[in-house]
Design a protein around this motif. Structure first.
Motif, short mmCIF file in Angstrom:
data_model
loop_
_atom_site.label_atom_id
_atom_site.label_comp_id
_atom_site.label_asym_id
_atom_site.label_seq_id
_atom_site.Cartn_x
_atom_site.Cartn_y
_atom_site.Cartn_z
N ASN A 152 -10.08 3.66 -2.39
CA ASN A 152 -8.68 3.27 -2.20
C ASN A 152 -8.38 1.95 -2.91
O ASN A 152 -7.28 1.78 -3.48
CB ASN A 152 -8.37 3.15 -0.71
CG ASN A 152 -8.34 4.48 0.00
OD1 ASN A 152 -8.02 5.51 -0.59
ND2 ASN A 152 -8.69 4.49 1.28
N CYS A 182 -1.64 0.98 -11.66
CA CYS A 182 -2.50 0.17 -10.80
C CYS A 182 -2.70 -1.22 -11.38
O CYS A 182 -2.86 -2.20 -10.64
CB CYS A 182 -3.84 0.87 -10.56
SG CYS A 182 -4.79 1.22 -12.06
N SER A 201 0.73 4.79 4.55
CA SER A 201 0.31 4.35 3.22
C SER A 201 0.69 2.89 3.00
O SER A 201 -0.06 2.13 2.37
CB SER A 201 0.95 5.23 2.14
OG SER A 201 0.47 6.55 2.21
N TYR A 202 1.85 2.51 3.52
CA TYR A 202 2.26 1.11 3.43
C TYR A 202 1.27 0.23 4.19
O TYR A 202 0.87 -0.83 3.71
CB TYR A 202 3.67 0.93 3.98
CG TYR A 202 4.18 -0.49 3.84
CD1 TYR A 202 5.01 -0.83 2.77
CD2 TYR A 202 3.83 -1.48 4.75
CE1 TYR A 202 5.47 -2.14 2.63
CE2 TYR A 202 4.28 -2.78 4.61
CZ TYR A 202 5.10 -3.10 3.55
OH TYR A 202 5.55 -4.40 3.40
N LEU A 217 -5.68 1.43 -6.10
CA LEU A 217 -4.53 0.53 -5.98
C LEU A 217 -4.55 -0.58 -7.02
O LEU A 217 -3.51 -0.93 -7.58
CB LEU A 217 -4.50 -0.06 -4.57
CG LEU A 217 -3.27 -0.90 -4.21
CD1 LEU A 217 -1.99 -0.06 -4.35
CD2 LEU A 217 -3.39 -1.43 -2.79
N ALA A 269 2.78 -5.84 -0.21
CA ALA A 269 2.24 -4.49 -0.29
C ALA A 269 3.15 -3.53 -1.02
O ALA A 269 2.72 -2.47 -1.43
CB ALA A 269 1.96 -3.97 1.12
N ARG A 274 -1.88 -0.13 2.17
CA ARG A 274 -1.64 -1.04 1.04
C ARG A 274 -1.62 -2.49 1.53
O ARG A 274 -2.19 -3.38 0.89
CB ARG A 274 -0.30 -0.73 0.37
CG ARG A 274 -0.34 0.34 -0.68
CD ARG A 274 0.95 0.28 -1.47
NE ARG A 274 1.02 1.30 -2.49
CZ ARG A 274 1.91 1.30 -3.46
NH1 ARG A 274 2.79 0.33 -3.54
NH2 ARG A 274 1.91 2.25 -4.36
#
Length: 338
Positions: free
Chosen positions: A318, A138, A276-277, A322, A152, A280
């Motif tokens: 989240n 991360c 998920s993309y 990330l 992303a 992000r």
């Protein structure tokens, strides 16, 4: 090799004055101690190896760490899939990592790079000394977004062997040697704890840039050439509708393929599902806003909601997963420089 050996000597001399994490002949104690600062490891003596002495020293930063390890006997180290990048520089002895059914042997002069998602399956030779850099994935992603204008997608996978003799690996070794020499000087800014954040910043930036240069075709920098046309259509749609509520059905319709085909395509190119993309992508946009606002009157929840994050606790979780920090920490760091 003379240049590298000289760097390693300066690093080792200083590491011997670093904080001792553990020194023991008890493998269970060694394993338990290492598991407090790294991901869960399983450590075993190699077949027929006698009990030995194992020493680990540590220089912690806020988000990463340097470690020195000295193992008198051969051991095997295993782990689950890592959520970090681990670079191991042997300075005596050596080690072997089994990856994708192949044994990769690394001796002094090279470094082993274990990418996030890979499992440790390492055989340390007898009388091995090594220093390691350990950085959570991360943190790498956060630096990728903040300093390399990353999007992303960043596939944090690197070539498993990095030469310490050639650029860019040589550059990392020189930087670590400089850090360790300053740590050995009690009057230096680093030893006094004044410049640690700046040092860590430079270390991670150098590491990330060097790993990318060592194997750029495996990073997001070169992903354009392998994207199917239907994925390119989806990415364009996401950019044009970035503040809208995007569903999997929307993406499949735009792509002109089945949801399963789209899922498989994203897994192959990016290693993550389409939704998920999207998440992000939106989180990166939120981070950019939080870092660039010129007012101190910031309501993080309002900004997140503009990008479709209506549940503050889910958003914060989240975001931290990330980027390795809470949204409030991003804002606080920005306010500190206003």
């Amino acid at each position: 090799m003379g240049f590298i050996n000289g760097l390693f000597d300066s690093i080792l001399r200083t590491f011997l004055r670093m904080d001792l994490l553990v020194e023991t002949v008890d493998l269970a104690k060694l394993q338990a101690t290492l598991n407090t600062v790294m991901e869960n490891l399983s450590i075993q003596l190699s077949a027929n190896a006698p009990a030995g002495n194992f020493c680990v020293r540590r220089l912690p930063f806020s988000a990463s760490q340097l470690l020195y390890m000295n193992y008198s006997e051969a051991i095997r180290v295993k782990s689950a899939a890592l959520k970090s990048v681990l670079i191991v520089f042997p300075v005596a002895g050596g080690l072997t990592q089994r990856l994708n059914g192949m044994d990769i042997k690394v001796l002094p002069g090279d470094a082993l790079v274990v990418s996030p998602g890979d499992r440790l399956n390492m055989q340390w030779l007898k009388k091995t000394e090594a220093f390691l850099i350990h950085v959570p994935d991360c943190i790498l992603f956060r630096y990728w977004v903040d300093y390399f204008d990353g999007n992303a997608f960043f596939s944090v996978r690197f070539s498993p062997v990095l030469s310490c003799v050639k650029y860019p690996g040589r550059n990392i070794c020189k930087l670590i040697a400089d850090i360790m020499i300053e740590m050995g000087d009690v009057n230096s800014l680093i030893s006094r704890g004044i410049a640690l954040d700046a040092v860590e910043n430079r270390l991670i930036l150098t590491l990330l840039d060097s790993l990318r240069m060592n194997h750029p075709e495996e990073t997001g920098m070169c992903a354009e050439s392998v994207k199917p046309i239907y994925i390119k259509r989806v990415l364009q749609y996401i950019m044009e509708n970035e503040r809208e509520n995007i569903s999997m059905a929307d993406l499949a319709t735009v792509a002109g393929v089945s949801p399963r085909t789209l899922q498989l395509g994203f897994d192959r190119v990016y290693g993550i599902p389409p939704m998920s993309y999207v998440r992000r992508y939106k989180l990166v946009k939120v981070r950019h806003v939080l870092k660039t606002l010129i007012t101190d009157n910031v309501v993080i929840g309002d900004i997140a909601a503009k990008w479709g994050f209506f549940h503050s606790s889910n958003f914060a979780r989240n975001y931290k997963e990330l980027f390795g920090e809470c949204p409030s920490a991003t804002v606080n760091k920005r306010l500190a420089v206003l």
